[in-house]
Design a protein around this motif. Structure first.
Motif, PDB file in Angstrom:
ATOM      1  N   ALA A 218       0.835  -1.206   0.000  1.00 30.59           N
ATOM      2  CA  ALA A 218       0.000   0.000   0.000  1.00 30.59           C
ATOM      3  C   ALA A 218       0.871   1.258   0.000  1.00 30.59           C
ATOM      4  O   ALA A 218       0.616   2.205  -0.757  1.00 30.59           O
ATOM      5  N   ASP A 219       1.922   1.261   0.822  1.00 33.16           N
ATOM      6  CA  ASP A 219       2.810   2.432   0.881  1.00 33.16           C
ATOM      7  C   ASP A 219       3.498   2.678  -0.472  1.00 33.16           C
ATOM      8  O   ASP A 219       3.603   3.815  -0.939  1.00 33.16           O
ATOM      9  N   GLU A 220       3.952   1.590  -1.094  1.00 33.39           N
ATOM     10  CA  GLU A 220       4.655   1.749  -2.375  1.00 33.39           C
ATOM     11  C   GLU A 220       3.685   2.200  -3.474  1.00 33.39           C
ATOM     12  O   GLU A 220       4.041   3.014  -4.325  1.00 33.39           O
ATOM     13  N   ALA A 221       2.463   1.667  -3.440  1.00 34.11           N
ATOM     14  CA  ALA A 221       1.470   2.095  -4.440  1.00 34.11           C
ATOM     15  C   ALA A 221       1.173   3.579  -4.255  1.00 34.11           C
ATOM     16  O   ALA A 221       1.058   4.330  -5.228  1.00 34.11           O
ATOM     17  N   THR A 382       9.487  -3.898   1.660  1.00 39.26           N
ATOM     18  CA  THR A 382       9.323  -2.673   0.869  1.00 39.26           C
ATOM     19  C   THR A 382       9.875  -2.885  -0.544  1.00 39.26           C
ATOM     20  O   THR A 382       9.218  -2.545  -1.540  1.00 39.26           O
ATOM     21  N   GLU A 383      11.081  -3.496  -0.629  1.00 38.29           N
ATOM     22  CA  GLU A 383      11.652  -3.725  -1.964  1.00 38.29           C
ATOM     23  C   GLU A 383      10.829  -4.736  -2.750  1.00 38.29           C
ATOM     24  O   GLU A 383      10.576  -4.559  -3.950  1.00 38.29           O
ATOM     25  N   ILE A 384      10.403  -5.804  -2.056  1.00 38.16           N
ATOM     26  CA  ILE A 384       9.577  -6.825  -2.738  1.00 38.16           C
ATOM     27  C   ILE A 384       8.284  -6.184  -3.251  1.00 38.16           C
ATOM     28  O   ILE A 384       7.853  -6.427  -4.380  1.00 38.16           O
ATOM     29  N   LEU A 387       8.922  -4.227  -6.372  1.00 40.38           N
ATOM     30  CA  LEU A 387       9.149  -5.103  -7.535  1.00 40.38           C
ATOM     31  C   LEU A 387       7.831  -5.745  -8.005  1.00 40.38           C
ATOM     32  O   LEU A 387       7.592  -5.866  -9.200  1.00 40.38           O
ATOM     33  N   ILE A 388       6.990  -6.130  -7.052  1.00 35.36           N
ATOM     34  CA  ILE A 388       5.694  -6.734  -7.441  1.00 35.36           C
ATOM     35  C   ILE A 388       4.870  -5.704  -8.223  1.00 35.36           C
ATOM     36  O   ILE A 388       4.315  -5.994  -9.285  1.00 35.36           O
TER      37      ILE A 388
END
Ligand code: PMT
Length: 393
Positions: A218-221, A382-384, A387-388
């Motif tokens: 959610a944070d990365e999105a 966070t990195e995974i 990448l997803i």
């Protein structure tokens, strides 16, 4: 949320200055480098040493303490990604609105070209003064962001508008300002955490999911500029929409509510496959028998239902499932993607202690509908997550 970001906090001379100690800690906990600049009057309310220890940086007050060839206010302005002035007094607000640069903080703000967030706090009559309101209007008109003060009991003895807003509001606005990427126009719905299936008022069935994987997604999105809805069983505060749920049935309902407008749905939650057939209204008593039997009934398979709905619906979101296995990871995952019918399935081995449940790390294999498998080596969640999200774009 803030790793690699430089947050400059300006503290001015108001009683709410003491609250900023906690705000510094919130930024630090989220990975930011924090610099504090105080007006001379701020130091009547909070000690420089406290701010220095919490921010782990020298605290600036005097403009003429020269340590560099560059004037101090220019160095600070160059380094910061955002300036947060909290509490902002009527005096400092008015100076900034009129371009007055008579101390280190007002000079830095004048030379600063990136986002400035102002959280006023003052007596309610000062807040209501049309001159102060006019100055705030001026600041808003040139893009300064204002965290409006709240109404309540004020330290000066009055009751009214003027109390510093919550630190969470200031924090959220900071995150928003720092990640204000152009909107992607995409709405991403993510589930996280283990569902809680009650047995009676004090006992439940659940699992070891911490919610970290879903939260990282959610944070990365959000950082990508996506409109994010996080449906979670965990208590979290975020600058995007968070829907708190408990059981699989509540999660099913919350995800269904978002289905029609979602572009992507990612099911990272660990949903209980069964729940108690009857939830005891009172605490179950110990009996003379050595065994008890609890009857369970099947929970809905939310992911499968979403995929089935997609087949007959006008909206056609990309649907990503997760797959938690303790043995035969790939074979089981291949079977699961066929059964559920999702676009991608992210498989992880939950028998390992260094990844999966509760860990800060994960190692996953992404399967697509055509049977292609892509492995992502062990990395932070966070990195995974990043990448997803790149993979399923
Ligand atoms: O939360 P963390 O501590 O960070 O741990 C992350 C995680 C291990 C929980 C996560 O990476 C993960 O694997 N999530 C899926 C857990 C799971 O329930 O897997 P499953 O193989 O049992 O289910 C497959 C998929 O169906 C999942 O997307 C699940 O959300 C969904 N499901 C399962 C059961 C059910 N009744 N309804 C569902 O929608």
């Amino acid at each position: 949320m803030l790793s690699g970001k430089n947050v400059l906090i300006g503290i001015t001379g108001g009683i709410a200055a003491y609250k900023i100690c906690e705000l510094i800690r919130m930024y630090k906990r989220n990975g930011a480098n924090v610099r504090v600049i105080c007006t001379p009057n701020a130091l009547n309310f909070v000690a420089k040493l406290t701010l220095q220890n919490l921010s782990q940086n020298e605290v600036g007050v005097d403009e003429f303490e020269v340590s560099d060839f560059k004037p101090e206010h220019i160095s600070y302005a160059d380094e910061a990604d955002v300036i947060v002035i909290a509490p902002a007094t009527a005096n400092t607000i008015s100076k900034i609105a009129n371009g007055i640069c008579d101390n280190l903080l007002t000079s830095i703000v004048c030379a600063f070209k990136k986002p400035v967030i102002i959280a006023p706090a003052m007596n309610c009559n000062m807040w209501g003064n049309p001159i102060i309101q006019e100055n705030l209007k001026k600041l808003k008109a040139v893009g300064y962001q204002i965290c409006e003060p709240e109404s309540g009991y004020l330290a000066c003895g009055y009751n009214g508008v003027g109390r510093l807003c919550t630190l969470e509001k200031i924090f959220d606005k900071t995150v928003e300002a720092l990640h204000a990427k152009a909107s992607s126009g995409r709405k991403v719905v993510i589930t996280s955490g283990g569902t809680i299936e009650e047995l009676d008022p004090v006992r439940y069935i659940s699992n070891y999911s911490s919610g970290k994987m879903g939260l990282a997604l959610a944070d990365e999105a959000f950082k990508n500029g996506d409109e994010v809805v996080l449906v979670t069983t965990k208590e979290v505060e975020r600058p995007y929409k968070v829907v708190k749920v408990k059981s699989a049935l509540e999660m099913q309902n919350a995800v269904n509510n978002e289905f029609d407008t979602a572009n992507v749905i990612i099911m990272a939650a660990a949903v209980a496959d069964y729940r108690a057939k009857n939830v005891a209204p009172q605490k179950m008593k110990k009996t003379s028998s050595d065994e008890i039997t609890i009857e369970l009934v099947k929970n809905p398979d939310i992911l499968k239902e979403l995929c089935d709905k997609k087949a007959v619906s006008k909206n056609s979101p990309l649907i990503v499932g997760f797959c938690a296995e303790s043995e035969n990871l790939l074979n089981n995952a291949k079977e699961k993607i066929q059964k559920k019918g999702c676009d991608f399935l992210v498989a992880n081995d939950i028998s390992r202690k260094d990844i999966g449940f509760s860990s800060d790390y994960n190692e996953v294999t992404i399967l697509d509908k055509n049977g292609n498998a892509t492995q992502l080596e062990r990395a932070t969640k966070t990195e995974i997550a990043r990448l997803i999200l790149d993979y399923i774009k």
